[in-house]
Design an enzyme around this catalytic site. Structure first.
Site, PDB file in Angstrom:
ATOM      1  N   PHE A 158       8.678   0.123   1.705  1.00 11.64           N
ATOM      2  CA  PHE A 158       8.476  -0.461   3.048  1.00 11.64           C
ATOM      3  C   PHE A 158       7.710  -1.769   3.125  1.00 11.64           C
ATOM      4  O   PHE A 158       6.820  -1.836   4.084  1.00 11.64           O
ATOM      5  CB  PHE A 158       7.917   0.647   4.170  1.00 11.64           C
ATOM      6  CG  PHE A 158       8.533   1.792   4.346  1.00 11.64           C
ATOM      7  CD1 PHE A 158       9.897   1.938   4.348  1.00 11.64           C
ATOM      8  CD2 PHE A 158       7.694   2.947   4.340  1.00 11.64           C
ATOM      9  CE1 PHE A 158      10.588   3.332   4.426  1.00 11.64           C
ATOM     10  CE2 PHE A 158       8.224   4.060   4.782  1.00 11.64           C
ATOM     11  CZ  PHE A 158       9.665   4.413   4.622  1.00 11.64           C
ATOM     12  N   MET A 189       0.723  -1.326  -0.109  1.00 11.01           N
ATOM     13  CA  MET A 189       0.043   0.037   0.036  1.00 11.01           C
ATOM     14  C   MET A 189       0.999   1.211   0.123  1.00 11.01           C
ATOM     15  O   MET A 189       0.443   2.000  -0.699  1.00 11.01           O
ATOM     16  CB  MET A 189      -0.901   0.137   1.362  1.00 11.01           C
ATOM     17  CG  MET A 189      -1.819  -1.210   1.416  1.00 11.01           C
ATOM     18  SD  MET A 189      -2.455  -1.314   3.046  1.00 11.01           S
ATOM     19  CE  MET A 189      -1.267  -1.828   4.045  1.00 11.01           C
ATOM     20  N   ARG A 245      20.994 -10.874  38.909  1.00 11.15           N
ATOM     21  CA  ARG A 245      22.118  -9.839  39.136  1.00 11.15           C
ATOM     22  C   ARG A 245      22.142  -9.153  40.530  1.00 11.15           C
ATOM     23  O   ARG A 245      20.979  -8.899  41.155  1.00 11.15           O
ATOM     24  CB  ARG A 245      21.463  -8.816  38.192  1.00 11.15           C
ATOM     25  CG  ARG A 245      22.501  -7.543  38.273  1.00 11.15           C
ATOM     26  CD  ARG A 245      23.720  -7.881  37.414  1.00 11.15           C
ATOM     27  NE  ARG A 245      24.668  -6.671  37.594  1.00 11.15           N
ATOM     28  CZ  ARG A 245      25.950  -6.727  37.277  1.00 11.15           C
ATOM     29  NH1 ARG A 245      26.574  -7.681  36.584  1.00 11.15           N
ATOM     30  NH2 ARG A 245      26.607  -5.458  37.112  1.00 11.15           N
ATOM     31  N   GLY A 280      -0.690   1.128  10.107  1.00  5.92           N
ATOM     32  CA  GLY A 280      -1.395   2.221  10.413  1.00  5.92           C
ATOM     33  C   GLY A 280      -0.564   2.713  11.889  1.00  5.92           C
ATOM     34  O   GLY A 280      -0.470   2.054  12.848  1.00  5.92           O
ATOM     35  N   THR A 281      -0.121   4.008  11.717  1.00  5.18           N
ATOM     36  CA  THR A 281       0.587   4.480  13.027  1.00  5.18           C
ATOM     37  C   THR A 281      -0.657   4.771  13.958  1.00  5.18           C
ATOM     38  O   THR A 281      -1.965   4.737  13.884  1.00  5.18           O
ATOM     39  CB  THR A 281       1.219   6.029  12.634  1.00  5.18           C
ATOM     40  OG1 THR A 281       0.018   7.018  12.350  1.00  5.18           O
ATOM     41  CG2 THR A 281       2.018   6.071  11.553  1.00  5.18           C
ATOM     42  N   GLU A 331      -5.184  -7.630  10.509  1.00  5.69           N
ATOM     43  CA  GLU A 331      -3.586  -7.223  10.593  1.00  5.69           C
ATOM     44  C   GLU A 331      -3.398  -6.293  11.903  1.00  5.69           C
ATOM     45  O   GLU A 331      -2.314  -6.765  12.543  1.00  5.69           O
ATOM     46  CB  GLU A 331      -3.310  -6.355   9.631  1.00  5.69           C
ATOM     47  CG  GLU A 331      -1.679  -5.980   9.560  1.00  5.69           C
ATOM     48  CD  GLU A 331      -1.152  -5.106   8.441  1.00  5.69           C
ATOM     49  OE1 GLU A 331      -1.910  -4.380   7.779  1.00  5.69           O
ATOM     50  OE2 GLU A 331       0.061  -4.860   8.335  1.00  5.69           O
ATOM     51  N   ALA A 390     -10.404   8.112  -2.455  1.00  2.00           N
ATOM     52  CA  ALA A 390     -10.752   6.618  -2.364  1.00  2.00           C
ATOM     53  C   ALA A 390     -11.243   5.724  -3.131  1.00  2.00           C
ATOM     54  O   ALA A 390     -11.237   4.652  -3.153  1.00  2.00           O
ATOM     55  CB  ALA A 390     -11.135   6.524  -0.641  1.00  2.00           C
ATOM     56  N   HIS A 400      17.887  -3.759  33.436  1.00  3.29           N
ATOM     57  CA  HIS A 400      19.090  -4.508  33.149  1.00  3.29           C
ATOM     58  C   HIS A 400      20.373  -3.783  33.270  1.00  3.29           C
ATOM     59  O   HIS A 400      21.511  -4.143  33.210  1.00  3.29           O
ATOM     60  CB  HIS A 400      18.830  -4.904  31.684  1.00  3.29           C
ATOM     61  CG  HIS A 400      18.127  -6.333  31.572  1.00  3.29           C
ATOM     62  ND1 HIS A 400      16.868  -6.401  31.442  1.00  3.29           N
ATOM     63  CD2 HIS A 400      18.639  -7.532  31.187  1.00  3.29           C
ATOM     64  CE1 HIS A 400      16.297  -7.472  31.174  1.00  3.29           C
ATOM     65  NE2 HIS A 400      17.589  -8.360  30.975  1.00  3.29           N
ATOM     66  N   GLY A 414       1.827   7.414   3.076  1.00  2.43           N
ATOM     67  CA  GLY A 414       1.804   6.300   3.732  1.00  2.43           C
ATOM     68  C   GLY A 414       0.330   6.343   4.604  1.00  2.43           C
ATOM     69  O   GLY A 414      -0.529   5.602   4.135  1.00  2.43           O
TER      70      GLY A 414
HETATM   71  C1  LIG Z   1       9.030  -2.369   9.284  1.00  2.00           C
HETATM   72  C2  LIG Z   1       7.852  -1.712   8.634  1.00  2.00           C
HETATM   73  C3  LIG Z   1       6.938  -2.815   7.889  1.00  2.00           C
HETATM   74  C4  LIG Z   1       6.133  -2.134   7.004  1.00  2.00           C
HETATM   75  N1  LIG Z   1       5.393  -2.932   6.343  1.00  2.00           N
HETATM   76  C5  LIG Z   1       4.563  -2.564   5.282  1.00  2.00           C
HETATM   77  C6  LIG Z   1       3.941  -3.322   4.334  1.00  2.00           C
HETATM   78  O1  LIG Z   1       3.916  -4.609   4.327  1.00  2.00           O
HETATM   79  N2  LIG Z   1       3.024  -2.808   3.471  1.00  2.00           N
HETATM   80  C7  LIG Z   1       3.009  -1.514   3.330  1.00  2.00           C
HETATM   81  O2  LIG Z   1       2.152  -1.054   2.434  1.00  2.00           O
HETATM   82  N3  LIG Z   1       3.282  -0.676   4.242  1.00  2.00           N
HETATM   83  C8  LIG Z   1       4.231  -0.996   5.020  1.00  2.00           C
HETATM   84  N4  LIG Z   1       5.005  -0.257   6.114  1.00  2.00           N
HETATM   85  C9  LIG Z   1       4.570   1.182   6.051  1.00  2.00           C
HETATM   86  C10 LIG Z   1       3.758   1.757   7.172  1.00  2.00           C
HETATM   87  O3  LIG Z   1       2.540   1.400   7.260  1.00  2.00           O
HETATM   88  C11 LIG Z   1       4.001   3.091   6.880  1.00  2.00           C
HETATM   89  O4  LIG Z   1       5.213   3.617   7.366  1.00  2.00           O
HETATM   90  C12 LIG Z   1       3.089   3.886   8.029  1.00  2.00           C
HETATM   91  O5  LIG Z   1       1.520   3.623   7.617  1.00  2.00           O
HETATM   92  C13 LIG Z   1       3.260   5.452   7.917  1.00  2.00           C
HETATM   93  O6  LIG Z   1       3.155   5.911   6.700  1.00  2.00           O
HETATM   94  P1  LIG Z   1       4.459   6.705   6.413  1.00  2.00           P
HETATM   95  O7  LIG Z   1       5.708   6.234   6.655  1.00  2.00           O
HETATM   96  O8  LIG Z   1       4.114   7.519   4.989  1.00  2.00           O
HETATM   97  O9  LIG Z   1       4.529   8.283   7.436  1.00  2.00           O
HETATM   98  P2  LIG Z   1       3.544   9.615   7.218  1.00  2.00           P
HETATM   99  O10 LIG Z   1       2.062   9.120   6.982  1.00  2.00           O
HETATM  100  O11 LIG Z   1       4.273  10.412   6.574  1.00  2.00           O
HETATM  101  O12 LIG Z   1       3.504  10.019   8.754  1.00  2.00           O
HETATM  102  C14 LIG Z   1       4.659  10.691   9.484  1.00  2.00           C
HETATM  103  C15 LIG Z   1       3.891  11.150  10.899  1.00  2.00           C
HETATM  104  O13 LIG Z   1       2.943  11.918  10.596  1.00  2.00           O
HETATM  105  C16 LIG Z   1       1.722  11.452  11.301  1.00  2.00           C
HETATM  106  N5  LIG Z   1       0.405  11.502  10.824  1.00  2.00           N
HETATM  107  C17 LIG Z   1       0.090  11.651   9.620  1.00  2.00           C
HETATM  108  N6  LIG Z   1      -1.091  11.767   9.085  1.00  2.00           N
HETATM  109  C18 LIG Z   1      -1.534  12.029  10.638  1.00  2.00           C
HETATM  110  C19 LIG Z   1      -2.894  12.714  10.895  1.00  2.00           C
HETATM  111  N7  LIG Z   1      -3.971  12.588  10.071  1.00  2.00           N
HETATM  112  N8  LIG Z   1      -3.323  12.933  12.049  1.00  2.00           N
HETATM  113  C20 LIG Z   1      -2.008  12.910  12.863  1.00  2.00           C
HETATM  114  N9  LIG Z   1      -0.755  12.478  12.762  1.00  2.00           N
HETATM  115  C21 LIG Z   1      -0.808  12.001  11.488  1.00  2.00           C
HETATM  116  C22 LIG Z   1       1.949  10.018  11.627  1.00  2.00           C
HETATM  117  O14 LIG Z   1       1.326   9.225  12.557  1.00  2.00           O
HETATM  118  C23 LIG Z   1       3.709   9.874  11.775  1.00  2.00           C
HETATM  119  O15 LIG Z   1       3.794  10.228  13.018  1.00  2.00           O
HETATM  120  C24 LIG Z   1       5.817  -0.925   6.816  1.00  2.00           C
HETATM  121  C25 LIG Z   1       6.539   0.025   7.713  1.00  2.00           C
HETATM  122  C26 LIG Z   1       7.705  -0.525   8.351  1.00  2.00           C
HETATM  123  C27 LIG Z   1       8.530   0.657   9.247  1.00  2.00           C
END
Ligand SMILES: Cc1cc2nc3c(=O)[nH]c(=O)nc-3n(C[C@H](O)[C@H](O)[C@H](O)COP(=O)(O)OP(=O)(O)OC[C@H]3O[C@@H](n4cnc5c(N)ncnc54)[C@H](O)[C@@H]3O)c2cc1C
Length: 267
Positions: A45, A14, A158, A254-255, A132, A68, A228, A20
């Protein structure tokens, strides 16, 4: 069926370099040309991306202005011409797991590879991502249990000031608090699983499990590292590895901020 037997490794793609959290702004396009789509764009990612035999890819099948409503899901086999993979990305932790970039350069994909109806991808993701998120919550609850167990073992052996670290009141209170919080998490996750089995789990309950238990895990692991001492910062100790491996749980799936957004919409 091949996924179930372990013959096929798959990925869900995605996230893109430019977006993201805001999934409706994806730029990867799938344009219908006769009996096939032509896919162009890239993903980043992606878990299992390097090893995958096929990926479920979120693509845009209509105008970007539709947001969407023009997001669709498509199965794309890794051996299709124009589908290439980047090298596994160098992550802070979870180094045994492959996470990489995927590139689509005029990839021809048959119409039959569309998963569900055109434009229904976003809705399907919103519904299925609940599962998920539950998987993440389960991993976090059990990882917290593990972190505590390994810490209990450590502080009992320890010694400091002539007695085990476990004997200090601060240690005992830390362990008592952590065990209580971990049990509370476990009960909530178990309750959600009962609802999963009955097909009655709401997306927002899964969001709550994902954000709350992954936050708890970070908090627990950090406190366990502290108990530790210096050894907690050495990678040969499981707790140090847990410290770097667990951090991503608050980001992927999803964060946690997005989880709260989704929960708030249901209130
Ligand atoms: C180890 C790992 C494995 C992953 N595996 C997959 C996978 O298999 N498939 C896939 O599709 N993706 C995957 N991801 C991606 C992950 O889902 C995204 O990194 C995540 O959804 C955040 O998107 P972004 O990195 O673009 O951050 P951004 O969207 O740029 O966000 C940056 C910051 O802004 C905040 N933010 C953004 N919008 C808002 C809002 N509306 N309100 C408040 N805060 C907001 C976020 O919470 C974050 O703190 C993976 C990531 C990692 C690190």
């Amino acid at each position: 069926p091949k996924m179930a037997t372990g013959e096929a490794v798959t990925a869900v793609a995605m996230t893109e370099p430019g977006t993201g959290s805001d999934l409706q702004r994806i730029k990867t396009t799938a344009t219908l040309e006769g009996d096939h789509y032509v896919v162009n764009g890239s993903k980043i990612f992606i878990t299992n991306g390097y090893l995958c035999d096929m990926a479920v890819v979120a693509v845009r099948t209509g105008s970007a202005e539709l947001g969407a409503q023009s997001v669709s899901l498509m199965i794309i086999e890794a051996d299709r011409e124009g589908f290439s993979k980047g090298r596994p990305l160098k992550k802070v932790g979870m180094r045994g797991q492959d996470t990489c970039e995927l590139f689509f350069d005029n990839v021809k994909v048959p119409k039959e590879n569309l998963l569900g109806a055109e434009g229904m991808g976003f809705i399907a993701l919103m519904k299925e991502l609940a599962w998920e998120r539950m998987m993440i919550a389960i991993i976090c609850a059990s990882s917290a249990e593990y972190a505590l167990a390994t810490t209990v073992e450590y502080v009992k052996q320890r010694q400091a000031f002539g007695k085990p670290v476990a004997a200090f009141q601060n240690t005992r209170f830390e362990l008592a608090e952590m065990r209580s919080e971990i049990q509370i998490a476990r009960v909530y996750v178990d309750r959600c699983m009962e609802l999963v089995v009955r097909n009655a789990l709401s997306p927002e309950a899964a969001c709550a499990a994902k954000y709350w238990v992954s936050d708890l895990l970070s908090n627990v692991v950090d406190r366990c590292v502290q108990l530790h001492g210096g050894y907690g910062y050495m990678l040969e100790y499981p707790i140090a590895r847990a410290y770097i491996d667990t951090r991503a749980n608050r980001i992927y799936g999803g964060t946690n901020e997005i989880m709260k957004e989704l929960i708030s919409r249901s209130i």
